[in-house]
Design a protein around this motif. Structure first.
Motif, mmCIF file in Angstrom:
data_model
loop_
_atom_site.group_PDB
_atom_site.id
_atom_site.type_symbol
_atom_site.label_atom_id
_atom_site.label_comp_id
_atom_site.label_asym_id
_atom_site.label_seq_id
_atom_site.Cartn_x
_atom_site.Cartn_y
_atom_site.Cartn_z
ATOM 1 N N SER A 199 -75.341 12.074 -44.914
ATOM 2 C CA SER A 199 -75.296 13.497 -44.578
ATOM 3 C C SER A 199 -75.648 13.696 -43.110
ATOM 4 O O SER A 199 -76.363 12.894 -42.514
ATOM 5 C CB SER A 199 -76.271 14.284 -45.458
ATOM 6 O OG SER A 199 -77.604 13.849 -45.222
ATOM 7 N N ASP A 201 -77.574 15.966 -41.852
ATOM 8 C CA ASP A 201 -78.998 16.232 -41.646
ATOM 9 C C ASP A 201 -79.800 14.934 -41.605
ATOM 10 O O ASP A 201 -80.803 14.832 -40.886
ATOM 11 C CB ASP A 201 -79.558 17.175 -42.715
ATOM 12 C CG ASP A 201 -79.302 16.692 -44.128
ATOM 13 O OD1 ASP A 201 -80.267 16.417 -44.845
ATOM 14 O OD2 ASP A 201 -78.124 16.593 -44.522
ATOM 15 N N GLU A 228 -80.000 21.089 -46.089
ATOM 16 C CA GLU A 228 -79.414 19.930 -46.757
ATOM 17 C C GLU A 228 -77.901 20.049 -46.779
ATOM 18 O O GLU A 228 -77.348 21.048 -47.249
ATOM 19 C CB GLU A 228 -79.956 19.826 -48.188
ATOM 20 C CG GLU A 228 -79.588 18.522 -48.876
ATOM 21 C CD GLU A 228 -80.315 18.337 -50.195
ATOM 22 O OE1 GLU A 228 -79.754 17.650 -51.064
ATOM 23 O OE2 GLU A 228 -81.420 18.893 -50.354
#
Length: 345
Positions: A199, A201, A228
């Motif tokens: 991801s 993040d 998220e």
């Protein structure tokens, strides 16, 4: 189809050329034969063009010499994959419809692009060494103090088991921290090119681990408005390189300021239908409007007197456009600049 003059011109162009009718190769010039490592036109004339021209699953386009070309892959006689760009023109001759395909071999251009990428990574290595020094300075100082304390007690024959165990435990904790730190940096410099299911993040988190001590020592506050994000298949290290470059640009900009009571880098996340977006903004004064449109150009640097290479932001743009089907833009905001990174879902 050609007279002697046009035949000579056709066979001596810089670009490879195919003449196609109803999907079949009707003619091919010598430049194209050389690109594909064929010896004779007869090996290809009459064959399907799709035998040597493989379009990308997702169409990609490239600006080259002020023209827009589609990126494809060629298959040579010895089954090598050759990166290329094509431009197609329709024409009619003797009431028959043909397609003339102009092809430019990108092999050398791709090699230069990879060289620039490595050059950019080597420039980043200097920054990494500095960051490692920041990360290790405090634990090394603590380890030295613990060892000195133990030596002092040993010399005085003041052996206290609990104290020794506690000091050794502290040393072990500091060493584990240093080991984790070096692993973070070592992973960044791996030449691994496979995409990872990660991801955005988490990419930011990995990048922040590398700069947090250097930013703290420079009194720069980081505001990570973490959100998220769904995982995507991404080139982790190359995206970290993009983020680190932007972080370091902010750090350098703050260093040039005489007065800034609250130097801050803010990270925001957005999710749209087609893209995941990261915004990295600072309050370091911004970029002069007359040059903000040039900062992503190759070898353009605002740090000419400070060992700036001018390839950092250019490589950020290249990485995002070529490997993430995304882009990067910059705009000035009150008292600073904001970089927007978009990655295709």
């Amino acid at each position: 189809m050609k007279n002697n003059f046009s035949d000579s011109l056709f066979n001596n162009t810089i670009e490879g050329i195919l003449i196609i009718e109803n999907g079949f190769i009707k003619d091919i010039n010598n430049t194209m034969l050389n690109i594909l490592n064929y010896d004779s036109k007869n090996e290809l004339i009459g064959k399907l063009a799709t035998g040597i021209l493989i379009p990308n699953v997702k169409k990609k386009y490239l600006e080259y010499n002020n023209e827009t070309y589609e990126e494809i892959t060629l298959i040579s006689k010895n089954i090598n994959m050759i990166p290329a760009i094509i431009k197609i023109t329709d024409f009619i001759m003797d009431d028959r419809k043909y397609k003339m395909v102009f092809i430019q071999n990108l092999t050398e251009l791709k090699k230069k692009e990879m060289l620039l990428l490595e050059q950019s990574r080597m420039a980043a290595m200097g920054e990494m060494i500095s960051m490692i020094a920041h990360q290790w300075r405090q634990p090394l100082t603590s380890i030295a103090a613990a060892v000195s304390n133990l030596k002092f007690r040993a010399n005085l024959d003041k052996y206290e088991k609990e104290t020794f165990i506690q000091k050794l435990s502290d040393i072990d904790k500091y060493l584990n921290y240093m080991s984790t730190t070096i692993d973070d940096f070592r992973n960044f410099f791996k030449t691994k090119k496979e995409k990872e299911y990660i991801s955005l993040d988490s990419v930011i988190e990995d990048s922040l681990k590398m700069v947090e001590k250097a930013f703290k020592n420079s009194n720069i506050k980081i505001v990570n408005n973490k959100k998220e994000m769904k995982k995507l298949y991404l080139f982790r290290n190359e995206l970290i390189q993009v983020i680190l470059n932007i972080f370091n640009n902010s750090k350098d900009a703050f260093a040039e300021q005489k007065h800034n009571e609250k130097p801050t880098v803010t990270i925001n996340y957005k999710d749209t239908k087609d893209y995941q977006i990261i915004e990295v903004c600072d309050n370091a004064g911004g970029v002069p409007e007359k040059i903000i449109d040039k900062i992503f150009d190759p070898y353009f640097s605002t740090k000419e007197n400070k060992n700036g290479t001018g390839i950092g932001l250019y490589m950020c743009k290249t990485i995002l456009e070529k490997h993430c089907e995304g882009n990067i833009t910059a705009k000035n905001i009150p008292n600073g600049v904001c970089f927007k990174i978009r990655v295709k879902k």
